[in-house]
Design a protein around this motif. Structure first.
Motif, short mmCIF file in Angstrom:
data_model
loop_
_atom_site.label_atom_id
_atom_site.label_comp_id
_atom_site.label_asym_id
_atom_site.label_seq_id
_atom_site.Cartn_x
_atom_site.Cartn_y
_atom_site.Cartn_z
N ASP A 191 -10.26 -4.84 6.21
CA ASP A 191 -10.27 -5.67 5.00
C ASP A 191 -9.83 -7.11 5.26
O ASP A 191 -9.62 -7.87 4.32
CB ASP A 191 -9.38 -5.02 3.93
N GLY A 192 -9.68 -7.49 6.52
CA GLY A 192 -9.20 -8.83 6.84
C GLY A 192 -7.73 -8.81 7.26
O GLY A 192 -7.27 -9.71 7.97
N ASP A 193 -7.01 -7.79 6.80
CA ASP A 193 -5.61 -7.62 7.19
C ASP A 193 -5.41 -6.40 8.09
O ASP A 193 -4.33 -5.81 8.11
CB ASP A 193 -4.72 -7.49 5.94
N TYR A 194 -6.47 -5.98 8.76
CA TYR A 194 -6.39 -4.84 9.68
C TYR A 194 -6.02 -3.54 8.98
O TYR A 194 -5.38 -2.67 9.55
CB TYR A 194 -5.48 -5.16 10.88
N ASN A 195 -6.43 -3.44 7.74
CA ASN A 195 -6.42 -2.14 7.07
C ASN A 195 -7.84 -1.60 7.24
O ASN A 195 -8.80 -2.17 6.71
CB ASN A 195 -6.09 -2.30 5.58
N TRP A 196 -7.96 -0.51 7.97
CA TRP A 196 -9.28 -0.01 8.39
C TRP A 196 -9.82 0.98 7.37
O TRP A 196 -9.19 1.99 7.07
CB TRP A 196 -9.17 0.60 9.79
N VAL B 18 -15.37 3.77 1.56
CA VAL B 18 -14.15 4.50 1.23
C VAL B 18 -12.93 3.71 1.72
O VAL B 18 -12.89 3.24 2.86
CB VAL B 18 -14.18 5.93 1.82
N GLU B 19 -11.97 3.58 0.85
CA GLU B 19 -10.78 2.74 1.04
C GLU B 19 -10.00 3.12 2.31
O GLU B 19 -10.11 4.23 2.81
CB GLU B 19 -9.85 2.92 -0.17
N PRO B 20 -9.16 2.20 2.78
CA PRO B 20 -8.43 2.43 4.04
C PRO B 20 -7.22 3.35 3.87
O PRO B 20 -6.10 2.97 4.18
CB PRO B 20 -8.00 1.02 4.46
N THR C 192 -3.26 -4.22 14.68
CA THR C 192 -3.47 -2.93 14.02
C THR C 192 -2.29 -2.00 14.30
O THR C 192 -1.81 -1.29 13.41
CB THR C 192 -4.79 -2.29 14.49
N PHE C 193 -1.81 -2.05 15.54
CA PHE C 193 -0.65 -1.23 15.88
C PHE C 193 0.56 -1.61 15.02
O PHE C 193 1.30 -0.74 14.54
CB PHE C 193 -0.33 -1.35 17.37
N GLU C 194 0.74 -2.91 14.80
CA GLU C 194 1.85 -3.34 13.93
C GLU C 194 1.69 -2.80 12.51
O GLU C 194 2.66 -2.41 11.87
CB GLU C 194 1.93 -4.88 13.90
N VAL C 195 0.45 -2.81 12.01
CA VAL C 195 0.22 -2.26 10.68
C VAL C 195 0.55 -0.76 10.65
O VAL C 195 1.19 -0.26 9.72
CB VAL C 195 -1.24 -2.50 10.21
N ILE C 196 0.18 -0.05 11.71
CA ILE C 196 0.49 1.39 11.77
C ILE C 196 2.00 1.61 11.64
O ILE C 196 2.45 2.48 10.89
CB ILE C 196 -0.01 2.02 13.09
N LEU C 197 2.77 0.80 12.36
CA LEU C 197 4.23 0.99 12.35
C LEU C 197 4.81 0.81 10.93
O LEU C 197 5.80 1.44 10.58
CB LEU C 197 4.92 0.04 13.33
N THR C 198 4.17 -0.01 10.11
CA THR C 198 4.67 -0.19 8.73
C THR C 198 4.28 0.99 7.85
O THR C 198 4.78 1.12 6.73
CB THR C 198 4.09 -1.47 8.07
N LYS C 199 3.37 1.83 8.33
CA LYS C 199 2.84 2.90 7.49
C LYS C 199 3.32 4.29 7.90
O LYS C 199 2.95 5.29 7.27
CB LYS C 199 1.30 2.90 7.56
#
Lengths: 394, 394
Positions: free
Chosen positions: B91-96, B108-110, B142-149
């Motif tokens: 989505d532009g912020d590495y939400n896949w 389908v949403e990320p 993307t890895f950084e986003v994973i760590l927040t999730k």
């Protein structure tokens, strides 16, 4: 066919096997509500309470009390489940959770519209049985909430990207066809008529597709076009056939022979389409283009599919006297009683593999409760009694 | 066992059957990315693009280019998929997103964290193959986003009522075990070590339960307790066994014989636990109390389960020389090649019924793509070559 004997068989099974099973094993006397995760012998193997199944059991006991006989045990079983649901089943605004723990604490958010539809028919039938105005109010208010959700039933839990590929699904108009008659006593005539018109139109004009050889599909685009996608190719023969007896009931109610005839045609066509020519029984899911379906359980034989088809065929015969209905009924009756009825323990199996052997030996679970088997036995016995009575009079 | 011959068999299958199939049939030359819904012969039956599978194919071609041979066709196939994903997959912020249509529009949403994990290893391996810094950045971000999730992977699409019954799932720490080594070149040592420590702890100390006879379960409470619920009783033997070769790889990397030995013990135990004594093959889902599982597909035999088990057994033998590993490998190799390999057309079947017959004849779909078969063949051939070389030297 000896309709009197058939009526007796279905009635005995309902009164001596099925309803006693749920009365005895499902009631949670400590916290209220019902256990539905019951193993082959009736032992509880999980205590979570799924709102679909809680509501369906409330409905079933109240409905048979209303329609079959004034058994006070049935009524009190229905009331105790309804009190549990009234207290724990919704968020205060008649948004019905998907599941609760044994004590009634909410576990899964109210994302599923069918928790709402089954709550509506549960409190609707129980209001009729008891005359209790609070129950009637709950049914009416829940029905109003449903009407606000028709366009996006999953609400914020919808994972489709907005505006991307919006499909509408067959299940909701199909269930509303049935709901309309179950809560008729609570609706103003204008609302009832519009509801019925809309549902019959959706089922028979939108999801039924003559250009595909007369198949009812599960999903179409918002403007009613075919969608060449997994969802748009999906066929669930049991769903389609179940909807046809809802349509037949509406046909009787509206005195519309045309829709009755169409519903019988579709029933027979979908049976032919969904029948497993190799092992017998009706497939769970198919792809209208013959491609591999997404659902890994596609080839399994499910109890509700077969029982709902027995209802549609018996009503179809009652209303049109077409011999094909009786032939198909005979074949399906033999398959269903031979494979789903457990010869050793009460209640029926729910899930068979393609070959017709029990895949799970449970009698109730997350999706199977006190609903399709008793409703089907009741609907069939009513039809057979009616036909037998007519024959005697003639 | 003739390890040289085995290595040749696995290598030939990979190079002459599997990779050519995906190169030839899966590339969308018009819009970019890959088709993964391919029928028995390789024909496209659906054009939707699932981000898991897009990323896995990017990963697979880049990874084999890095680890097996510098085939430029593989590299360009990987790059073309990566460019499609870079442009359309997030989505532009590495939400896949979970899925896209053929043109790349999000469907389908990320909501699914594994779209993120597979994007990370895809861009991680491709950055290694190409030296392209943009790819490396995508993997790192993307890895950084994973760590927040990690604490709530489903985010707003989580349907559990907050604070009700929060369970944590085995899949994420398991996948992170593998991801750690796949993107090692992009992580600072401190972060890598912490990630590895956490994952190994979660897998071997939290989800592995000695008190249940040494079974790895799929869900536990947030504080690591057993939960007597459908989710808390769930066992997925293939998941557990797959995780064990990730642990063995980490054991080699960390020079920790203790965790290697434990992973081999668990592999053997889970195989014994999950093996279908009647028809052979490994069950898909089980309930640790022997109750009926929710999953109707529980008794089916899935390609990835069997291929991942072949990897764990071959590595287990390589690392410990325990004869049980070789015995089990032989049994599983025979079952897998006899049932999953299609003798007539390229690539392997993915879904067999309990009896071992193809349930779906597709070679790729929504969940099966260019991943487990080639990764498994590659991992096994590497092990066998290594053992054969050692034997020759001795």
């Amino acid at each position: 066919m000896d309709f009197k004997l058939l009526a007796e068989l279905y009635e005995t099974e309902l009164l001596e096997n099925i309803m006693p099973f749920w009365l005895k094993y499902s009631q949670d006397e400590e916290f209220g509500g019902y256990f539905t995760c019951l193993d082959r012998e009736g032992n509880v193997f999980d205590t979570d309470k799924f709102v679909w199944l809680q509501a369906r059991e409330v409905y079933m006991f109240a409905s048979l009390y209303n329609k079959l006989n004034k058994n006070e045990e049935w009524l009190s079983c229905s009331i105790q489940g309804a009190e549990f649901l009234k207290k724990h089943g919704h968020d205060g605004d008649y948004n019905w959770y998907f599941s609760l723990d044994r004590e009634g604490n909410a576990l899964v958010e109210p994302y599923n519209i069918f928790s709402y539809t089954f709550a509506t028919i549960a409190f609707g039938q129980l209001s009729l049985a008891t005359g209790n105005k609070e129950y009637a109010e709950i049914a009416k208010k829940t029905f109003e909430v449903i009407l606000t959700k028709v366009d996006n039933p999953k609400g914020k839990w919808n994972k489709a990207v907005p505006g991307s590929r919006n499909l509408k699904n067959f299940a909701l108009p199909m269930i509303l066809c049935n709901l309309a008659l179950e809560i008729e006593h609570l609706l103003s005539p204008g609302i009832l008529e519009k509801l019925i018109d809309d549902c019959v139109h959706e089922v028979l004009e939108v999801f039924y597709r003559p250009e595909l050889g007369g198949v009812v599909i599960e999903n179409v685009t918002l403007d009613g076009q075919l969608s060449n996608t997994f969802e748009g190719r999906l066929v669930n023969p049991g769903h389609a056939i179940e909807a046809m007896w809802f349509i037949m009931d509406l046909g009787v109610r509206l005195n519309r022979e045309d829709i009755i005839k169409k519903a019988v045609d579709i029933t027979l066509n979908m049976l032919d389409y969904g029948w497993d020519k190799k092992y017998g029984g009706i497939f769970y899911f198919m792809d209208r283009s013959g491609f591999p379906p997404q659902q890994l359980e596609w080839d399994q034989k499910l109890w509700w599919v077969h029982i709902e088809a027995l209802i549609s065929l018996s009503k179809g015969y009652q209303l049109t006297e077409r011999p094909e209905c009786l032939e198909w009924f005979g074949r399906l009756h033999d398959y269903t009683w031979a494979h789903f009825k457990d010869p050793e323990f009460p209640e029926w199996y729910g899930y068979l593999n393609r070959q017709g052997e029990p895949l799970l030996t449970l009698k109730g679970g997350k999706w199977k409760g006190c609903f399709h088997v008793p409703r089907g036995l009741f609907q069939c016995l009513k039809v057979f009694k009616n036909i037998a009575d007519k024959i005697e009079i003639n």
